[in-house]
Scaffold this motif. Structure first.
Motif, PDB file in Angstrom:
ATOM      1  N   ILE A 144       2.353   8.432  -2.470  1.00  0.00           N
ATOM      2  CA  ILE A 144       2.234   7.330  -1.507  1.00  0.00           C
ATOM      3  C   ILE A 144       1.642   7.820  -0.183  1.00  0.00           C
ATOM      4  O   ILE A 144       1.797   7.178   0.843  1.00  0.00           O
ATOM      5  N   ASP A 145       0.947   8.955  -0.225  1.00  0.00           N
ATOM      6  CA  ASP A 145       0.215   9.434   0.938  1.00  0.00           C
ATOM      7  C   ASP A 145      -1.053   8.597   1.066  1.00  0.00           C
ATOM      8  O   ASP A 145      -1.909   8.607   0.171  1.00  0.00           O
ATOM      9  N   ILE A 146      -1.182   7.859   2.159  1.00  0.00           N
ATOM     10  CA  ILE A 146      -2.303   6.933   2.292  1.00  0.00           C
ATOM     11  C   ILE A 146      -3.641   7.657   2.446  1.00  0.00           C
ATOM     12  O   ILE A 146      -4.695   7.009   2.420  1.00  0.00           O
ATOM     13  N   ARG A 147      -3.634   8.988   2.561  1.00  0.00           N
ATOM     14  CA  ARG A 147      -4.887   9.737   2.559  1.00  0.00           C
ATOM     15  C   ARG A 147      -5.394   9.991   1.151  1.00  0.00           C
ATOM     16  O   ARG A 147      -6.558  10.321   0.955  1.00  0.00           O
ATOM     17  N   ARG A 148      -4.506   9.839   0.165  1.00  0.00           N
ATOM     18  CA  ARG A 148      -4.887  10.140  -1.223  1.00  0.00           C
ATOM     19  C   ARG A 148      -5.039   8.899  -2.083  1.00  0.00           C
ATOM     20  O   ARG A 148      -5.389   9.005  -3.258  1.00  0.00           O
ATOM     21  N   ILE A 149      -4.733   7.745  -1.549  1.00  0.00           N
ATOM     22  CA  ILE A 149      -4.867   6.514  -2.311  1.00  0.00           C
ATOM     23  C   ILE A 149      -5.712   5.526  -1.522  1.00  0.00           C
ATOM     24  O   ILE A 149      -5.889   5.671  -0.305  1.00  0.00           O
ATOM     25  N   GLY A 150      -6.212   4.515  -2.184  1.00  0.00           N
ATOM     26  CA  GLY A 150      -7.014   3.502  -1.505  1.00  0.00           C
ATOM     27  C   GLY A 150      -7.559   2.494  -2.502  1.00  0.00           C
ATOM     28  O   GLY A 150      -7.604   2.743  -3.714  1.00  0.00           O
ATOM     29  N   GLY A 151      -7.938   1.330  -1.991  1.00  0.00           N
ATOM     30  CA  GLY A 151      -8.528   0.305  -2.835  1.00  0.00           C
ATOM     31  C   GLY A 151      -7.610  -0.242  -3.908  1.00  0.00           C
ATOM     32  O   GLY A 151      -8.089  -0.776  -4.920  1.00  0.00           O
ATOM     33  N   LEU A 152      -6.299  -0.167  -3.702  1.00  0.00           N
ATOM     34  CA  LEU A 152      -5.360  -0.538  -4.763  1.00  0.00           C
ATOM     35  C   LEU A 152      -5.309  -2.037  -5.022  1.00  0.00           C
ATOM     36  O   LEU A 152      -4.748  -2.466  -6.031  1.00  0.00           O
ATOM     37  N   ARG A 153      -5.885  -2.836  -4.157  1.00  0.00           N
ATOM     38  CA  ARG A 153      -5.871  -4.286  -4.396  1.00  0.00           C
ATOM     39  C   ARG A 153      -6.591  -4.640  -5.691  1.00  0.00           C
ATOM     40  O   ARG A 153      -6.320  -5.673  -6.299  1.00  0.00           O
ATOM     41  N   ARG A 154      -7.498  -3.781  -6.145  1.00  0.00           N
ATOM     42  CA  ARG A 154      -8.264  -4.062  -7.358  1.00  0.00           C
ATOM     43  C   ARG A 154      -7.428  -3.900  -8.616  1.00  0.00           C
ATOM     44  O   ARG A 154      -7.700  -4.571  -9.618  1.00  0.00           O
ATOM     45  N   MET A 184      -3.783  -3.619  -8.401  1.00  0.00           N
ATOM     46  CA  MET A 184      -2.414  -4.074  -8.145  1.00  0.00           C
ATOM     47  C   MET A 184      -2.443  -5.348  -7.305  1.00  0.00           C
ATOM     48  O   MET A 184      -1.959  -5.366  -6.167  1.00  0.00           O
ATOM     49  N   PRO A 185      -2.977  -6.435  -7.820  1.00  0.00           N
ATOM     50  CA  PRO A 185      -3.133  -7.648  -7.000  1.00  0.00           C
ATOM     51  C   PRO A 185      -1.811  -8.264  -6.568  1.00  0.00           C
ATOM     52  O   PRO A 185      -1.712  -8.800  -5.453  1.00  0.00           O
ATOM     53  N   VAL A 186      -0.786  -8.237  -7.418  1.00  0.00           N
ATOM     54  CA  VAL A 186       0.516  -8.825  -7.054  1.00  0.00           C
ATOM     55  C   VAL A 186       1.153  -8.021  -5.927  1.00  0.00           C
ATOM     56  O   VAL A 186       1.635  -8.582  -4.928  1.00  0.00           O
ATOM     57  N   THR A 187       1.146  -6.710  -6.080  1.00  0.00           N
ATOM     58  CA  THR A 187       1.698  -5.843  -5.039  1.00  0.00           C
ATOM     59  C   THR A 187       0.910  -5.989  -3.745  1.00  0.00           C
ATOM     60  O   THR A 187       1.490  -5.995  -2.643  1.00  0.00           O
ATOM     61  N   TYR A 188      -0.396  -6.128  -3.857  1.00  0.00           N
ATOM     62  CA  TYR A 188      -1.249  -6.329  -2.680  1.00  0.00           C
ATOM     63  C   TYR A 188      -0.838  -7.587  -1.923  1.00  0.00           C
ATOM     64  O   TYR A 188      -0.649  -7.562  -0.696  1.00  0.00           O
ATOM     65  N   GLY A 189      -0.694  -8.694  -2.643  1.00  0.00           N
ATOM     66  CA  GLY A 189      -0.315  -9.949  -1.991  1.00  0.00           C
ATOM     67  C   GLY A 189       1.063  -9.874  -1.370  1.00  0.00           C
ATOM     68  O   GLY A 189       1.286 -10.360  -0.245  1.00  0.00           O
ATOM     69  N   ALA A 190       2.011  -9.268  -2.083  1.00  0.00           N
ATOM     70  CA  ALA A 190       3.372  -9.156  -1.553  1.00  0.00           C
ATOM     71  C   ALA A 190       3.397  -8.285  -0.302  1.00  0.00           C
ATOM     72  O   ALA A 190       4.061  -8.611   0.691  1.00  0.00           O
ATOM     73  N   CYS A 191       2.666  -7.176  -0.326  1.00  0.00           N
ATOM     74  CA  CYS A 191       2.632  -6.283   0.837  1.00  0.00           C
ATOM     75  C   CYS A 191       1.970  -6.970   2.024  1.00  0.00           C
ATOM     76  O   CYS A 191       2.400  -6.793   3.170  1.00  0.00           O
ATOM     77  N   PHE A 197      -0.651  -2.458   9.668  1.00  0.00           N
ATOM     78  CA  PHE A 197      -1.915  -2.789   9.014  1.00  0.00           C
ATOM     79  C   PHE A 197      -2.811  -1.568   8.860  1.00  0.00           C
ATOM     80  O   PHE A 197      -3.704  -1.565   8.006  1.00  0.00           O
ATOM     81  N   ARG A 198      -2.600  -0.549   9.634  1.00  0.00           N
ATOM     82  CA  ARG A 198      -3.235   0.747   9.347  1.00  0.00           C
ATOM     83  C   ARG A 198      -2.815   1.217   7.965  1.00  0.00           C
ATOM     84  O   ARG A 198      -3.652   1.644   7.145  1.00  0.00           O
ATOM     85  N   MET A 199      -1.519   1.165   7.694  1.00  0.00           N
ATOM     86  CA  MET A 199      -1.015   1.534   6.377  1.00  0.00           C
ATOM     87  C   MET A 199      -1.585   0.625   5.287  1.00  0.00           C
ATOM     88  O   MET A 199      -2.037   1.084   4.231  1.00  0.00           O
ATOM     89  N   PHE A 200      -1.581  -0.678   5.560  1.00  0.00           N
ATOM     90  CA  PHE A 200      -2.011  -1.652   4.556  1.00  0.00           C
ATOM     91  C   PHE A 200      -3.486  -1.476   4.198  1.00  0.00           C
ATOM     92  O   PHE A 200      -3.848  -1.411   3.015  1.00  0.00           O
ATOM     93  N   PHE A 201      -4.348  -1.391   5.205  1.00  0.00           N
ATOM     94  CA  PHE A 201      -5.782  -1.282   4.928  1.00  0.00           C
ATOM     95  C   PHE A 201      -6.128   0.042   4.262  1.00  0.00           C
ATOM     96  O   PHE A 201      -6.984   0.085   3.365  1.00  0.00           O
ATOM     97  N   ARG A 202      -5.481   1.120   4.664  1.00  0.00           N
ATOM     98  CA  ARG A 202      -5.788   2.416   4.060  1.00  0.00           C
ATOM     99  C   ARG A 202      -5.318   2.477   2.614  1.00  0.00           C
ATOM    100  O   ARG A 202      -5.951   3.134   1.782  1.00  0.00           O
ATOM    101  N   ALA A 203      -4.227   1.808   2.290  1.00  0.00           N
ATOM    102  CA  ALA A 203      -3.707   1.872   0.931  1.00  0.00           C
ATOM    103  C   ALA A 203      -4.398   0.895  -0.013  1.00  0.00           C
ATOM    104  O   ALA A 203      -4.637   1.215  -1.182  1.00  0.00           O
ATOM    105  N   PHE A 204      -4.738  -0.280   0.483  1.00  0.00           N
ATOM    106  CA  PHE A 204      -5.204  -1.333  -0.422  1.00  0.00           C
ATOM    107  C   PHE A 204      -6.681  -1.686  -0.291  1.00  0.00           C
ATOM    108  O   PHE A 204      -7.222  -2.383  -1.155  1.00  0.00           O
ATOM    109  N   HIS A 205      -7.350  -1.226   0.774  1.00  0.00           N
ATOM    110  CA  HIS A 205      -8.758  -1.556   0.961  1.00  0.00           C
ATOM    111  C   HIS A 205      -9.609  -0.303   0.827  1.00  0.00           C
ATOM    112  O   HIS A 205      -9.101   0.799   0.625  1.00  0.00           O
TER     113      HIS A 205
END
Length: 645
Positions: free
Chosen positions: A365-375, A377-384, A433-441
């Motif tokens: 869950i290090d936001i430097r190693r993950i990204g673009g997860l909305r593609r 994990m759409p349910v998790t993306y919306g909930a987050c 939103f720093r966390m959100f954008f880095r993890a999901f966008h």
């Protein structure tokens, strides 16, 4: 309260505690028998039943917010100070019970999917149910001794759950750290409870709160500050907050439970419950407000530079708890408790979404190693997204209704703390939103170890997230509308036992609510926009500002490093407290083994030597005794003859 609920509230209150206890007992028995299958149903049924009964009671109080009643369960400690085993139920109790049990129930259901493959599966559910039961005892208690019992039981359960993976050194150390830090605060709390009993000769809420006027101003301040020591430890405020970020070493459902529904909310609830004591001491209220305000902005700055999603949320919890104490300290207790309720939903949601990411990313869950997860994990993306908007205070989500109430009240009576709260609100919107954008966008980045398992989580985890998202959208408006006179204020103003000035201050803060809320909404949206500009690609733009040369960049690098390292507070504690105590322990052990034991061995050597010599004369052979007797007799005769001659 009329109807079936009012007639049976005594029975309902008992079962709210008994059902989770029974669930814990059944799951615990299954753990001892090494039976995994179906262990989750015991906890789900127990906590779910308690949630249903709590909602019934809360609904009963909705129509009669000024009602309060005591439920006598039985004699517990018949020692003449009113420490019977009984429950006190009013609007505050009803709201708190419903919040604790409903959110806990959804977290327990989520755990069914999250912990599916864990070897300690039944043990985990037994501890979860016990945790909820302990919190229910704390909330329902009608006297300080029973409150203390629930207080310590909650601490014990948190220790066991944070260290659930006890073979993992970091988890074991985090559990010990949480236990040790809370011992400091709980010592003050215990002394405060004893002071109440010794000075008033009573422990029951009704008698104690009715006799607060017998104390001098100094005694009221002393008792309030001692009780607040316990709240500082349990609710992770300055300077005893250091255990909460490390508690992330436990399973994610535990983090969600601690942060949203149980342990950290206990301190806020206790201060609100003891409103008669705190309202009697302006000094104590100032301390509560200052500690809360400083903790809020302090933790928010640390969250700006963290990369672990759960740790970002942990510092966010510390900051939001600071808001709650700020509300209580500025004589807006209903607003503080209201924020506790709304925070439980959106913070529980955010932790569950972080757990979903962790589950899908093989623990990463290090936001430097993950990204673009909305593609993927759409349910998790919306909930987050819902949770982040609620935390940022964007209308009409939950955080908008409660946090703005606190800031409005603070600006009315404590403008400096109010301005700090506004800055904290801006930082909150930015870091979440720093966390959100880095993890999901940005571009899709998935750790190699996640492999084919990277994707949306199963339905056992999706449904609780969806329900908490719905609560994060609706609960603020449902309880807070119309602003300043909503159901939550009407239920809590009388229940918190504060003086009349409390309600007045809260109401005055609400006069300009729409002006304050409008400004804060614009500020929150601006910070969300800034985070979008800087992180929409999922890259760390701000972090790279410190790369290069020049005085400005060096200063920025230094400031960022200071915040990223959490102001080196843990290192300071290690050097100033932990290190000296360890050296003292080592020296004491060396002194005990070398000096004290050496003296004892020396003292014991003399009788031991004499005993060894005398033992030679005690062989147990009769002929030896006869021979020795003859020799002695002969020597005596010889001596006599010589003396006679």
């Amino acid at each position: 309260m009329n109807g079936w609920v009012g007639e049976n509230i005594s029975v309902l209150a008992r079962w709210i505690v008994l059902l989770p206890l029974l669930g814990a007992a059944v799951a615990g028995a299954m753990a001892l028998a090494k039976v995994r299958r179906g262990a989750h149903w015991a906890a789900i049924a127990g906590v779910g039943g308690a949630a249903a009964l709590s909602v019934l009671i809360a609904g009963g109080f909705a129509g009669d917010p000024d009602l309060a009643m005591r439920v006598a369960v039985g004699e517990w400690m018949p020692i003449g100070i009113g420490a019977s085993f009984g429950f006190y139920i009013d609007g505050l109790t009803a709201v708190m019970l419903a919040t604790v049990t409903v959110v806990s129930f959804l977290i327990v259901v989520y755990s069914r999917g999250y912990m599916r493959e864990d070897a300690g599966y039944p043990r985990f559910f037994a501890l979860l149910a016990l945790f909820v039961a302990s919190m229910c005892v704390l909330v329902l208690a009608d006297n300080f001794l029973l409150l203390y019992l629930g207080w310590e039981a909650v601490g014990m359960c948190s220790y066991l759950l944070i260290g659930f993976w006890y073979r993992k050194p970091s988890a074991a150390n985090a559990a010990v750290k949480a236990f040790a830090v809370n011992r400091i605060g709980d010592l003050g709390f215990a002394i405060g409870v004893l002071t109440i009993v010794l000075t008033l000769g009573a422990a029951g809420y009704g008698e104690v709160f009715g006799r607060v006027g017998e104390w001098s101003a100094g005694m009221a301040t002393l008792v309030a500050l001692l009780l607040f020591c316990g709240a500082v430890g349990k609710s992770a405020q300055l300077p005893l907050y250091v255990w909460l970020p490390d508690a992330m070493e436990g399973p994610t459902p535990v983090s969600a439970l601690i942060h949203a529904a149980t342990m950290v909310t206990a301190g806020v609830y206790m201060v609100a419950r003891c409103g008669a004591i705190f309202a009697a001491s302006p000094v104590a209220l100032e301390v509560v407000a200052i500690v809360g305000g400083l903790t809020a902005i302090y933790a928010a700055t640390i969250a700006l530079a963290q990369y672990d999603m759960k740790r970002i949320l942990a510092y966010s919890t510390i900051s939001q708890l600071g808001y709650m104490f700020l509300g209580v300290g500025v004589l807006a207790p209903a607003a503080g408790v209201f924020h506790l309720v709304t925070h439980a939903f959106f913070k529980g949601l955010l932790f569950l979404t972080a757990g979903a990411v962790m589950h899908a990313m093989a623990g990463e869950i290090d936001i430097r190693r993950i990204g673009g997860l909305r593609r993927i994990m759409p349910v998790t993306y919306g909930a987050c997204l819902v949770g982040c908007l609620a935390l940022a205070g964007v209308p009409p989500l939950a955080g908008f209704w409660s946090k703005d109430e606190i800031i409005g009240a603070a600006l009315h009576g404590h403008p400096v703390l109010g301005m700090l709260a506004i800055v904290t609100a801006a930082l909150t919107a930015f870091y979440i939103f720093r966390m959100f954008f880095r993890a999901f966008h940005g571009e899709l980045r998935v750790p190699a170890e996640a492999g084919r398992h990277a994707g949306e989580v199963e339905r056992w985890m999706r449904w609780p997230m969806a329900l908490l998202a719905a609560g994060s959208v609706a609960v603020g408006a449902a309880l807070g509308w119309p602003v300043g006179h909503g159901w939550i204020e009407r239920v809590l103003e009388g229940a918190t036992a504060w003086s009349g000035s409390a309600g007045h201050a809260a109401e005055e803060g609400g006069v300009s609510h729409w002006f304050v809320s409008g400004g804060l909404t614009v500020l929150a949206l601006a910070m969300v926009g800034l985070a979008w500009v800087l992180y929409r690609g999922g890259r760390g733009v701000v972090e790279r500002w410190g790369v290069g040369s020049g005085a400005g960049r060096a200063l920025l690098r230094g400031a960022y490093g200071l915040v990223h390292q959490k102001y080196y507070v843990d290192e300071v504690y290690q050097a100033a407290v932990v290190g000296p105590l360890r050296r003292l322990a080592w020296g004491s052990d060396a002194t005990d083994s070398s000096v004290i034991n050496g003296v004892l061995y020396t003292i014991a050597a003399v009788p031991r030597g004499l005993g060894y010599g005398l033992r030679l004369l005690q062989r147990g052979a009769v002929q030896g005794y006869a021979l020795a007797g003859l020799v002695v007799l002969a020597l005596m005769l010889l001596a006599i003859l010589r003396l006679a001659g």
